[in-house]
Design an enzyme around this catalytic site. Structure first.
Site, PDB file in Angstrom:
ATOM      1  CG  ASP A   1      -8.782  -0.089  18.506  1.00 54.88           C
ATOM      2  OD1 ASP A   1      -7.689  -0.227  17.929  1.00 54.88           O
ATOM      3  OD2 ASP A   1      -9.878  -0.358  17.986  1.00 54.88           O
TER       4      ASP A   1
ATOM      5  CG  ASN B   1       8.426 -10.629   7.520  1.00 54.10           C
ATOM      6  OD1 ASN B   1       8.778 -11.245   6.523  1.00 54.10           O
ATOM      7  ND2 ASN B   1       7.921  -9.412   7.469  1.00 54.10           N
TER       8      ASN B   1
ATOM      9  NE  ARG C   1      -6.553   4.719  16.415  1.00 51.28           N
ATOM     10  CZ  ARG C   1      -7.076   4.693  17.644  1.00 51.28           C
ATOM     11  NH1 ARG C   1      -7.420   5.826  18.255  1.00 51.28           N
ATOM     12  NH2 ARG C   1      -7.249   3.561  18.274  1.00 51.28           N
TER      13      ARG C   1
ATOM     14  CB  ALA D   1       9.420  -5.686   2.980  1.00 48.76           C
TER      15      ALA D   1
ATOM     16  CE1 TYR E   1       3.885  -3.216  12.190  1.00 46.72           C
ATOM     17  CE2 TYR E   1       2.534  -1.741  13.519  1.00 46.72           C
ATOM     18  CZ  TYR E   1       3.281  -1.985  12.378  1.00 46.72           C
ATOM     19  OH  TYR E   1       3.447  -0.988  11.445  1.00 46.72           O
TER      20      TYR E   1
ATOM     21  CG  LEU F   1     -12.601   3.952  10.042  1.00 48.96           C
ATOM     22  CD1 LEU F   1     -13.668   3.137  10.740  1.00 48.96           C
ATOM     23  CD2 LEU F   1     -12.285   5.202  10.845  1.00 48.96           C
TER      24      LEU F   1
ATOM     25  CG  ASP G   1       6.275  -6.834  -2.412  1.00 54.73           C
ATOM     26  OD1 ASP G   1       5.934  -5.696  -2.043  1.00 54.73           O
ATOM     27  OD2 ASP G   1       5.679  -7.878  -2.074  1.00 54.73           O
TER      28      ASP G   1
ATOM     29  CE1 TYR H   1      -3.093   3.046   0.631  1.00 58.11           C
ATOM     30  CE2 TYR H   1      -2.809   2.744   2.997  1.00 58.11           C
ATOM     31  CZ  TYR H   1      -3.332   3.454   1.929  1.00 58.11           C
ATOM     32  OH  TYR H   1      -4.093   4.569   2.168  1.00 58.11           O
TER      33      TYR H   1
HETATM   34  N1  UDP Z   1     -12.535   0.670  13.199  1.00 61.35           N
HETATM   35  C1  UDP Z   1     -13.894   0.367  13.244  1.00 61.35           C
HETATM   36  N2  UDP Z   1     -14.375  -0.553  12.358  1.00 61.35           N
HETATM   37  C2  UDP Z   1     -13.586  -1.178  11.423  1.00 61.35           C
HETATM   38  C3  UDP Z   1     -12.200  -0.840  11.389  1.00 61.35           C
HETATM   39  C4  UDP Z   1     -11.720   0.081  12.312  1.00 61.35           C
HETATM   40  O1  UDP Z   1     -14.659   0.908  14.050  1.00 61.35           O
HETATM   41  O2  UDP Z   1     -14.078  -2.007  10.638  1.00 61.35           O
HETATM   42  C5  UDP Z   1     -12.002   1.664  14.158  1.00 61.35           C
HETATM   43  C6  UDP Z   1     -10.921   1.094  15.064  1.00 61.35           C
HETATM   44  O3  UDP Z   1     -11.489   0.524  16.216  1.00 61.35           O
HETATM   45  C7  UDP Z   1     -10.070   2.334  15.343  1.00 61.35           C
HETATM   46  C8  UDP Z   1     -10.204   3.179  14.082  1.00 61.35           C
HETATM   47  O4  UDP Z   1     -11.373   2.679  13.421  1.00 61.35           O
HETATM   48  O5  UDP Z   1     -10.656   3.058  16.420  1.00 61.35           O
HETATM   49  C9  UDP Z   1      -9.006   3.065  13.160  1.00 61.35           C
HETATM   50  O6  UDP Z   1      -8.730   1.675  12.956  1.00 61.35           O
HETATM   51  P1  UDP Z   1      -7.750   1.153  11.810  1.00 61.35           P
HETATM   52  O7  UDP Z   1      -7.777  -0.344  11.869  1.00 61.35           O
HETATM   53  O8  UDP Z   1      -8.125   1.772  10.499  1.00 61.35           O
HETATM   54  O9  UDP Z   1      -6.338   1.730  12.202  1.00 61.35           O
HETATM   55  P2  UDP Z   1      -5.478   1.604  13.570  1.00 61.35           P
HETATM   56  O10 UDP Z   1      -5.807   2.827  14.370  1.00 61.35           O
HETATM   57  O11 UDP Z   1      -5.846   0.326  14.239  1.00 61.35           O
HETATM   58  O12 UDP Z   1      -4.070   1.628  13.096  1.00 61.35           O
END
Ligand code: UDP
Length: 326
Positions: free
Chosen positions: A287, A96, A223, A78, A145, A194, A30, A10
């Site tokens: 989260d 990895n 975020r 990567a 991670y 999201l 890749d 991405y």
């Molecule tokens: N989120 C959500 N539904 C989804 C995917 C993400 O409500 O299907 C929420 C998630 O709980 C977080 C925000 O969106 O609060 C951003 O999540 P994402 O996975 O995009 O990125 P992260 O912050 O985990 O890196």
């Protein structure tokens, strides 16, 4: 030539596109485990791109690239990047993301390549102690991670001290959006992020909103959504910085502004021009309520600034959703 590991993924593919459009010669390395050959084919039309399929866990795969190409600098994307998966299978992440990087660094040292831009993450900070998060925030990752990325950052410090290898580590907040011409974009399988999840939702597949009881302005997580083309431009600035003799350093890449899940959802509905079915679900484990970047350092030192707002990002993501290969 610039070597981009993970260039079929991405964020990597958006950097490759930007480099090719500037007339740079690029090699993408890749494994295509998560990246896509279709992305490589699209990128090949934009300029002088060589593609090597290989895995960083095999030293010979990456040595071979240095053996036959004159590489000036490396941009290293990567990696595996699923937080939840890293908790269940840490071995996969350390092997990895850390061991693979050690092989890459071995090859760089062997062939005298001393400049690297490394994809790091806001996850190196762990649970936020204050907001916005600056680069001096304590580093206590809360999952393998984040640990794997912080370990590489520490290795890079040691490799500079011992071998003079100069690095820029870019700590991304929430990457979003797609190429403004919809040629490439976010394409994960399964998709967990999201914006694509909201845009993909329909009557058959409701969007699941993870938690609306956080201590935030509207109860949903906040975020810092940073456009992927803005991220690409930061990597170009980082390469210029290293080419101009810049010292090893690390920078947050974000917008300094937070948006809640509900705000992002509203932007997606406006862009799509229709109601999107939504279901309020329990919180997703791990989260934090709020993650927003202080981006002053990148602005001052790299002379970078984000240009694209959330609306622009969602529009580009939507255009990409319409053409994403199935
Ligand atoms: N989120 C959500 N539904 C989804 C995917 C993400 O409500 O299907 C929420 C998630 O709980 C977080 C925000 O969106 O609060 C951003 O999540 P994402 O996975 O995009 O990125 P992260 O912050 O985990 O890196």
């Amino acid at each position: 030539m610039i070597l981009v590991t993970g260039g079929a993924g991405y964020i990597g593919s958006h950097l490759v596109s930007a480099l090719l459009e500037r007339g740079e010669d690029v090699i993408v390395f890749d494994s295509l485990e998560l990246g896509h050959m279709e992305t490589v084919e699209t990128l090949k039309e934009l300029g002088n791109l060589k593609f090597v399929q290989g895995n960083l866990k095999n030293l010979d795969d990456i040595r071979g690239v240095f053996l036959v190409n004159k590489i000036n600098a490396v941009v290293h994307f990567a990696a595996y990047s699923q937080v939840g998966e890293s908790v269940i299978n840490p071995q996969k992440y350390y092997y990895n993301n850390v061991y693979g990087t050690l092989n890459l660094l071995n090859a760089m040292l062997e062939f005298g390549v001393k400049k690297i831009v490394f994809s790091s993450t806001a996850a190196v900070y762990g649970e936020p102690k204050y907001t916005p998060i600056d680069e001096n925030h304590p580093q206590n990752p809360i999952n393998p991670y984040g640990n794997s990325k912080l370990m590489v950052e520490r290795i890079l410090d040691d490799y500079d001290r011992a071998y003079g290898l100069k690095s820029v580590r870019l700590r991304y907040f929430n990457a979003c959006g797609a190429d403004s011409k919809a040629r490439i974009g976010e394409w994960h399988n399964p998709e967990t992020h999201l914006i694509p999840n909201i845009l993909k939702a329909d009557s058959a597949k409701t969007f699941k909103m993870f938690g609306d009881d956080y201590d935030t302005k509207d109860g949903t997580c906040v975020r810092d959504y940073i456009n992927v083309e803005d991220l690409a431009s930061a990597h170009i600035k980082a390469l210029e910085y290293l080419n101009n003799g810049g010292q090893t350093d690390y920078f947050n890449l974000g917008t300094n502004e937070g948006n809640s899940v509900k705000e992002v959802f509203a932007v997606c509905e406006a862009v799509k021009g229709e109601k999107i079915p939504v279901e309020i679900c329990p919180r997703r484990a791990g989260d934090p309520a709020i993650l927003v970047a202080e981006n002053k350092k990148a602005k001052e030192v790299l002379c970078w600034k984000p240009c694209k707002d959330l609306n622009t990002s969602v529009k580009s993501a939507y255009e990409w959703e319409k053409v994403i290969p199935q």
